[in-house]
Design a protein around this motif. Structure first.
Motif: not given
Lengths: 457, 148
Positions: B40-45, A432-436, A398-408, B6-12
């Motif tokens: 399942g694969d990732y989460g938002i914390v 599978k999306l992985v962290e930057p 995932l690119k950091p700027e593409a992250f949004s606080d929405s699972f949708q 603050i929201s952050v994207f994290l792998e599970s």
């Protein structure tokens, strides 16, 4: 050329389509007529086959078996009478079985990474080292490198051919070498600043990593002295190169080579045709064959590249099967060189994955990711089986700027990648999306594929 | 009145949340509430902290995919029926709560589509909204915990 700040007059002229200011190392050979190139190749081939037959028992036995002698080589097409050499031959004759000269004469050994079993070891005598440096001097000048440039090495030295290969050639050209070696990215960036580095030698994935680390450190790439990137060690997709050029404000080229026939420098990208690489044809006779039958493919069509080094003395392999897929054109190039150009190798015939009966190349995955905004062009493919069926999972960053606080929205991005992959690969893959930064950046060959399937009996 | 989230994207995967928390600790960012949800694969914390801008800078330095946004924060009385009462107020005002989680003690964070409008609607309701400042104070003072 991509949108970037081009540093230096010659590169700026090249960006505007005028290649006359870029140096050509050896114009009498590199710009020779096709007839003359073929004549050079034929003389080289005749000599090479005689050299090999006389000095390497393994080849003499194969040629005797096939009823071919050095005297049968009278035209370039006669190369087809010779036996192929596969990687396994170098492995089976480890370490010195294919050497054609006394070890007293060998001045350097190198080895390939050797992912399975024993490594492949190759040797060079002084003549081979000169030939190798000649190839390197050609390709670095294609990128506008000139004597006086300061070249910083980010390849590992060691047994890998990339480090010393580029090092000797650049040094022989008259560049100041900065042998930093691989790793310690912050130190690399500090050295660029401290020493006024103008040329960076790296794998493209490591260059991107340097770029990212530099940006985080607040390093100003645009204002830096760095103007050229020389890439190798792994295929460099166009999207990745354009991204690095834009962010680091440098011009980047990549070269092709493999340890078994020499190392880096078999062919190199010129700035006039950026998805192609000029083969050093006086040093390498190329063929393009059907990977299944070994027969030549029609002119200009895709097939497996087969290489016979000409004039290489310590290990003179004949008709080496590279397993790299490409096509070759002999059309003139705007840079002025007449040597044939091979399309950059995106996939090896042995990189191909078969997923539920469909052929999948990792380069296709790379292409799809490069075309989607929200993900970086780094990936990892994992193949395993679930209920007896092949299952492919693509890990995308995932690119950091593409992250949004929405699972949708995150799921929408993930599904978009899945849909595009399905459209191109014609077989479903889970994404599978992985962290930057979550995909490993390598300093050697990038390990993009992990096949966990049990080998079929 | 709202608070920053603050929201952050994290792998599970083991250790990924810990890495963030270690960095917060080093930067002396105090977590006042959080919610971790996954696919399942990732989460938002999501974090509510005492120093949101600093927390965001820490995450950006790590190269993490992180964002900052606003949520409502409501203080509840610690008595039976209080959560139902507050959610009833939201419902009566026609405010859709997209997600909600509790913070220290009896604070709850609520994500709504239009914070400004929700604040207007809630101004005359028996709901105590709190701001960032209220969260910086130690728990003992607000809740009367009797230790030292």
């Amino acid at each position: 050329m991509t949108d970037m700040t081009v540093k230096g007059a010659a590169l700026a002229a090249a960006a505007a389509g005028d290649f006359s200011e870029l140096p050509i190392h050896n114009p009498s050979v590199e710009c020779a007529s096709r007839e003359r190139i073929r004549a050079i190749q034929l003389a080289g081939l005749i000599e090479q086959v005689a050299w090999t037959y006389e000095r390497v028992p393994w080849y003499r036995a194969r040629m005797d078996e096939q009823g071919v002698s050095p005297a049968d080589i009278r035209t370039l097409e006669d190369v087809r009478k010779l036996p192929f050499t596969d990687k396994s031959v170098l492995r089976d004759t480890f370490p010195y079985g294919l050497f054609a000269v006394s070890l007293d004469e060998v001045v350097e050994l190198h080895a390939s990474s050797g992912t399975t079993g024993k490594p492949i070891v190759v040797g060079y005598n002084a003549h081979d080292m000169d030939l190798w440096a000649d190839c390197i001097m050609r390709l670095v000048q294609m990128a506008g490198v000139v004597p006086g440039d300061r070249a910083q090495m980010a390849f590992g030295y060691g047994m890998f051919t990339g480090g010393f290969g580029l090092h000797y050639g650049l040094q022989k050209l008259g560049c100041m070498m900065i042998p930093a070696g691989s790793g310690n990215t912050e130190r690399h960036i500090a050295m660029i600043e401290d020493y006024g580095t103008t040329v960076l030698v790296a794998t493209p994935s490591y260059a991107l990593h340097m770029c990212e680390v530099g940006e985080q450190m607040g390093f100003d790439w645009k204002a830096s002295t760095l103007r050229v990137g020389l890439f190798g060690g792994e295929p460099c997709p166009p999207g990745l190169k354009a991204e690095i050029e834009g962010r680091m404000h440098i011009v980047c080229t990549d070269n092709y080579g493999l340890t078994e026939v020499m190392g880096p420098g078999v062919s190199g990208e010129c700035l006039a045709s950026r998805d192609m690489q000029h083969i050093a044809e006086d040093h390498f006779l190329w063929e393009v064959v059907d990977p299944d039958t070994g027969e030549p493919v029609p002119d200009g069509e895709e097939g497996e590249l087969v290489l016979t080094p000409l004039g290489k003395q310590a290990i003179p392999v004949l008709r080496y099967r590279t397993h790299d897929l490409t096509r070759v054109t002999c059309e003139p190039c705007a840079c002025g060189r007449t040597h044939a150009r091979m399309r950059k190798v995106r996939s090896r015939s042995d990189d191909m994955l078969i997923i539920r009966g469909t052929n999948v190349f990792p380069s296709q995955v790379e292409d799809v990711l490069a075309g989607i905004e929200g993900v970086a062009p780094h990936y990892r493919i994992v193949v395993d089986t679930a209920r007896g069926l092949d299952r492919m999972t693509v890990h995308a960053e995932l690119k950091p700027e593409a992250f949004s606080d929405s699972f949708q929205q995150m799921e929408a991005l993930r599904r978009l990648v899945e849909e595009r992959l399905k459209g191109v690969l014609l077989v479903g893959a889970r994404v599978k999306l992985v962290e930057p930064g979550g995909i490993e950046r390598t300093t050697g060959k990038a390990r993009h594929v992990e096949d966990r399937r049990k080998p079929s009996a | 009145m709202s608070v920053r989230q603050i929201s952050v994207f994290l792998e599970s995967r083991p250790g990924h949340l810990r890495r963030v928390l270690d960095a917060f600790e080093e930067a002396q960012v105090s977590v006042r509430g959080y919610s971790a949800s996954d696919t399942g694969d990732y989460g938002i914390v999501r974090f509510i902290v005492d120093a949101p801008e600093r927390a965001l800078a820490v995450l950006r330095d790590m190269g993490a995919a992180a964002r900052i946004g606003d949520v409502l924060c409501v203080r509840l009385n610690d008595e039976p029926g209080e959560l139902a009462r507050v959610m009833g107020v939201m419902a009566d005002c026609g405010i859709n709560v997209t997600y909600s989680y509790s913070l220290i003690s009896t604070y709850i964070a609520l994500s709504v589509e239009d914070i400004g409008r929700a604040e207007e609607l809630l101004a005359s309701e028996p709901v105590e909204l709190v701001g960032q400042d209220a969260l910086a104070a130690p728990l003992a003072r607000n809740e009367g915990r009797r230790d030292a």
